[in-house]
Design an enzyme around this catalytic site. Structure first.
Site, short mmCIF file in Angstrom:
data_model
loop_
_atom_site.label_atom_id
_atom_site.label_comp_id
_atom_site.label_asym_id
_atom_site.label_seq_id
_atom_site.Cartn_x
_atom_site.Cartn_y
_atom_site.Cartn_z
N ILE A 77 37.85 49.61 42.39
CA ILE A 77 37.91 48.37 43.16
C ILE A 77 36.51 47.78 43.28
CG2 ILE A 77 38.43 47.40 45.42
CD1 ILE A 77 40.61 49.50 45.68
N GLU A 123 34.14 46.24 45.08
CA GLU A 123 33.96 45.89 46.49
C GLU A 123 33.12 44.62 46.69
OE1 GLU A 123 33.84 48.96 45.41
OE2 GLU A 123 35.18 50.16 46.66
N ASP A 137 42.04 4.75 40.66
CA ASP A 137 42.43 3.41 41.06
C ASP A 137 41.57 2.42 40.30
OD1 ASP A 137 44.33 3.97 42.93
OD2 ASP A 137 42.89 4.22 44.55
N ASP A 161 42.37 5.47 48.42
CA ASP A 161 41.57 5.08 49.57
C ASP A 161 42.40 4.65 50.77
OD1 ASP A 161 42.40 2.79 48.34
OD2 ASP A 161 40.41 2.26 47.58
N GLU A 195 32.42 53.73 35.79
CA GLU A 195 32.58 54.81 36.78
C GLU A 195 33.88 55.58 36.55
OE1 GLU A 195 30.24 52.29 40.28
OE2 GLU A 195 32.42 52.36 40.19
N ASN A 203 28.74 49.82 43.75
CA ASN A 203 29.62 48.64 43.66
C ASN A 203 29.21 47.53 44.62
OD1 ASN A 203 31.03 50.11 41.86
ND2 ASN A 203 32.92 50.28 43.05
N THR A 263 24.03 47.68 44.87
CA THR A 263 23.35 47.34 43.63
C THR A 263 24.00 46.12 42.98
OG1 THR A 263 23.01 49.71 43.36
CG2 THR A 263 22.50 48.32 41.48
#
Ligand code: ADP
Ligand code: MG
Length: 923
Positions: free
Chosen positions: A307, A309, A351, A655, A724, A749, A752
């Site tokens: 995950i 983080e 427009d 507008d 990892e 995660n 760094t």
């Protein structure tokens, strides 16, 4: 990833549904006051307090759907509603159970909290901009209760209440007029037209009428500019015109594309994480025979490492810097998520008036008495002459020409003022042009209106497409109407020419049509001016018939100078621009052609044609359409829906107040900062501060840059996670102990990666962003080449770290872990530099072109040195100090990622060059 939180979902929580509706859109204007009173259980003398209380209980408070702001707490709690968060929380629990100390689980809990706080701040800001239509109401109202006037909060007004309205007051609810004195109401809040509307108390027989024409009705949210009235309330709260509009708005779902993509991506991550963790568990427990405790620790480590983080925080930052950069391009971003949609915009619907053109109209020709006159003069300066074949003509010799000018005065409400030789106008530009035209013909408005005061008016309306004005003259009342030529020709039966009023024969009608179409083809707005004698002091649209044509005036609206550049960059970026206008199709086509919006072979679609199409027919017709003409703001909603049916991301400008629906429905609602109404601005995602649609293109460039950056960040973060995971799994297969702990994974995660990815997002914009065709990112954002790069980088990282870990773990597991962690951290430092470009060598990009990256690298290096050397951090991360030799070893091993990625880039560039050479050789 929960950062792109569900800003929209809570707009749908409307309340008030529980209460009974007095009626569904009833034609109250066609019912007599007595019948209404009987039906609503009231009388002209008003309700009693008891009756009022009973009605209040039955119909509910007179409030618009509350997009009740969520409390900070709710927003905060919502941040946890993400499967990724559940997974991390579960990991924390498992770690707490299997580990002796609580450090790792506490760290995960801290990360969860940190993310939630950042997410809350962002979502809270986003929410504030969503409380749009609510500000309409919230005032007091005067009602008759118990036979006496009393002032109550407007939320307490109920159907059946008799209300009394005075100048300057807001209309508290929808009501049917009982009696009236000179009442004029500003309905701009509903119709966008700034001209006040007069009302009357008479019953209108025709049931199906545009709201603007229900002249015996008063609408909630509008206000009284003059006169006074007594009226009976027929609808409150949601059960009002404005209530129905706001309800429709809150019910339209507009999810921003990237939000969806991130959600898909999240699901993929979850699926992968779960599958991998389960496999590890099965493999380790049943095949390799590890004990349950060790294998649980391993599975949890995989979950934590996979995950990313740091992603939610980086996403927030990315969007926030994008917003900041866009504001420097005069684009105000009201909803963060709009930034992402910008990058993907395929169609910009603009427009015409005010966006493509300047909205400063000048009459160039007048057609009267069978003759086409040229009119000279510059801008708003009312000095100019009438010419025929370049020779000045005697205006007085043409009675119809003078009649034309007189009608122009009657139908113009614009103001012309002179200050030191500078002429200024205020009011509707079309009417300003009419006024200046009349002035050139020698008419003085004040003198003219003193002789022929206005006694009634139908203000300009985009549906009717004309402006009618009734004047009391010495010869009786005269009705003067200015408006769209084909519509007014249709309503005319005679023409004033050569000193007499003659029948408008089919032949003459055809000639006139040819005449104004020719003028239209030159890009001129052709307004017909017609009149007749009128008995009576009131006028309704029904009275505009059997008119006498005085002639046409043709006015030019110059293109805005920036349009050409904007079109060029839009085309380069592969974004289609289409134009929307209420003008005649030929005028629209000509102007769009000049602007470069319309190309030969394109289609011009009119409002009438649009009405005749079903959604599918419209969606397929849109392919060729570049101009929408003679459309009203209501059509814009269908246009938006048509594009969405085609799956094209559409930006729509607007507008007026009645643009609000289409602005909300469009993927990107864009309003005009200078000329836009507050409601339009509230409903939009972006506000163009300079009203220049070229700014949209600049914003698109920013949007694409953000996409690029998001891809970079994802590539980077995922390659860390991948590395990892591979590292952990490989260690397991090799029979090593668990090589990395949850706290260490989070260090990598979040800390760094966090600083480095933030720095990566500050990478200067690539120059080719607009030039290259933007490929819409896949559903999952991650593309094939990204996966390849990810595998390459994470593979290098995992293998190198594994070798070093393998060398050390036998002697000293803590040392081995420290070495592993430091090596991986060093890998991240270098990888950030790899990720700066897809193909360009990192060595040719300059060390300081992104100085944030330079300093962020220094910072995370220092942080890592501190972590490895301070007892506090050593305790948290479970690591120990390294010798200089070990430091050098880790860092030098990590440089392998640079070598590998540089090789990849080199081969890619070579392949590119070869293909280029081949392509030019064969050409
Ligand atoms: P746009 O979307 O380009 O502003 P509008 O809906 O305002 O177009 O105008 C549609 C048509 O109505 C114009 O082509 C013109 O014929 C007519 N018209 C516009 N403004 C006025 C006005 N103030 N008085 C009379 N007719 C008008
Ligand atoms: Mg207009």
């Amino acid at each position: 990833m929960h950062v792109s939180s569900d800003v929209h979902s809570h707009t749908k929580q409307t309340n008030g549904h529980a209460h009974e509706r007095a009626h569904e859109e009833r034609a109250w204007h066609a019912v007599s006051v007595d019948a209404i009173c009987a039906e609503l259980g009231t009388r002209r003398e008003g309700l009693s307090s008891d009756e009022a209380a009973e009605h209040l209980a039955r119909f509910g408070e007179n409030k618009l759907p509350e997009t009740k702001p969520d409390s900070i707490l709710r927003i905060f709690l919502r941040q946890f509603e993400s499967p990724l968060i559940y997974l991390l929380a579960l990991a924390a629990v498992v770690i707490y159970i299997i580990e002796d100390d609580w450090i790792d689980s506490a760290i995960i809990a801290f990360v969860l909290l940190f993310n939630a706080v950042v997410g809350t701040i962002q979502a809270g800001r986003a929410q504030n901009t969503l409380l749009a239509l609510r500000r309409f109401t919230q005032t007091n109202a005067t009602v008759v209760r118990n036979g006496a006037e009393s002032i109550i909060p407007d939320t307490q007004v109920v159907p059946g209440d008799i209300i009394i309205l005075q100048e300057g007051e807001k209309v508290p609810a929808d009501a049917r007029v009982i009696s009236i004195h000179n009442l004029r109401v500003d309905e701009a809040a509903l119709t966008g037209e700034s001209q006040p509307v007069s009302k009357h108390a008479d019953i209108i027989e025709e049931e199906h009428l545009a709201n603007a024409e229900r002249k015996n009705m008063l609408f909630k949210g509008t206000h009284v500019v003059g006169g006074n009235a007594v009226a009976v309330v027929v609808g409150t709260g949601l059960d009002t015109l404005i209530g129905r509009i706001s309800e429709e708005i809150t019910e339209i779902d507009t999810e921003i594309p990237l939000q969806k993509n991130i959600r898909y991506l999240t699901r993929i991550i979850i699926a992968i994480v779960l599958v991998v963790a389960t496999l590890i568990f099965l493999l380790g427990f049943f095949v390799l025979g590890h004990d349950l405790h060790a294998i649980l620790a391993l599975s949890v480590a995989v979950v934590v490492s996979a995950i990313p983080e740091g992603l939610p925080i980086v996403m927030t930052l990315l969007l926030a810097t994008g917003v900041w950069r866009m504001s420097k391009q005069n684009v105000l971003v009201k909803r963060l998520q709009a930034v992402e949609a910008l990058g993907e915009a395929k169609v910009i619907a603009v427009d015409k008036t005010g966006t493509v053109t300047k909205n400063e109209l000048v009459v160039q020709h007048a057609y009267a008495d069978g003759t086409l006159f040229g009119i000279t003069g510059v801008g708003y300066d009312p000095s100019g002459t009438f010419c025929l074949a370049k020779r000045e003509v005697d205006r007085g010799a043409h009675a119809p020409l003078m009649k034309l000018a007189q009608l122009a005065v009657y139908t113009s409400d614009a103001q012309l003022t002179e200050a030191e030789g500078d002429w200024n106008v205020s009011g509707d530009p079309t009417e300003a042009a009419l006024l200046i035209f009349a002035k050139k013909a020698g008419y003085d408005r004040r003198a003219l209106l003193a002789d022929a005061p206005r006694i009634a008016e139908i203000p300009f309306d985009t549906k009717l497409k004309y402006h009618a004005s009734l004047h009391r003259t010495k010869e009786g009342n005269e009705l003067a109407v200015a408006g769209a030529s084909e519509i007014l020709l249709e309503k005319s039966t005679t023409i004033f020419e050569h000193g007499e009023i003659a029948p408008l024969t089919d032949e003459r009608r055809a000639e006139l049509t040819t005449m104004f179409e020719q003028l239209s083809q030159e890009g001129l707005r052709v307004i017909a001016l017609v009149y007749k004698q009128h008995d009576g002091d009131e006028i309704t649209p029904d009275d505009v018939r059997d008119m006498t044509v005085a002639g046409f005036v043709a006015m030019r609206d110059a293109l805005r100078p920036e349009v050409h550049d904007a079109m060029a960059s839009a085309r380069m970026a592969g974004v289609r621009v289409v134009m929307i206008t209420g003008d005649h199709q030929e005028t629209a086509r000509a102007i769009a052609h000049q602007a470069g919006i319309y190309q030969d072979g394109d289609r011009v679609l009119t409002g009438v044609e649009l009405d005749a199409m079903d959604d599918d027919a419209l969606a397929s017709a849109l392919e060729k359409v570049s101009v929408f003409a003679r459309v009203t703001p209501e059509h814009k909603l269908r246009i938006v829906q048509g594009y969405r049916l085609r799956g094209e991301i559409v930006a729509m400008t607007g507008d007026g107040v009645n643009d609000a629906l289409s602005l909300v429905a469009a993927d990107l609602g864009v309003s005009m900062g200078k000329n836009g109404t507050e409601v339009a601005k509230e409903a939009s995602d972006l506000v163009l501060l300079d009203d220049n649609f070229g700014s949209i293109v600049a914003a698109i460039e920013e949007g694409r840059n953000i996409y690029k950056n998001i891809k970079k960040v994802i590539l980077y973060l995922f390659s860390t996670s991948f590395g990892e995971v591979i590292f952990i799994i490989a260690a397991l297969m090799l029979g090593y102990p668990l090589p990395i702990l949850a706290a260490q994974l989070i260090w990598l995660n979040l800390v760094t990666d966090g600083f480095l990815t933030v720095a990566l997002t500050m990478e200067p914009k690539e120059k080719s962003l607009l030039r290259e065709k933007f490929v819409r990112p896949s559903k999952f954002i991650v593309t094939g080449w990204m996966t390849q790069r990810m595998l390459l980088m994470s593979g290098t990282m995992a293998i190198a770290t594994l070798i070093l870990f393998g060398m050390y773990y036998d002697d000293d597991l803590t040392k081995a872990m420290t070495i592993g962690l430091t090596t991986m951290a060093a890998f991240q430092w270098f990888k950030a530099w790899n990720c700066r470009a897809e193909y360009q060598s990192a060595f040719t990009m300059g060390l300081f072109t992104n100085k944030y990256l330079f300093w962020a690298t220094c910072l995370v290096f220092v942080l890592h040195v501190i972590a490895v050397n301070t007892p506090f951090m050593q305790a948290i991360l479970r690591i120990e100090a390294l010798t200089l030799g070990e430091w050098l070893l880790c860092i030098s091993v990590a440089t392998s990622t640079i070598v590998v990625d540089e090789l990849r880039k080199y081969f890619h560039r070579r392949k590119d060059r070869r293909e280029h050479a081949q392509a030019s050789a064969s050409a």
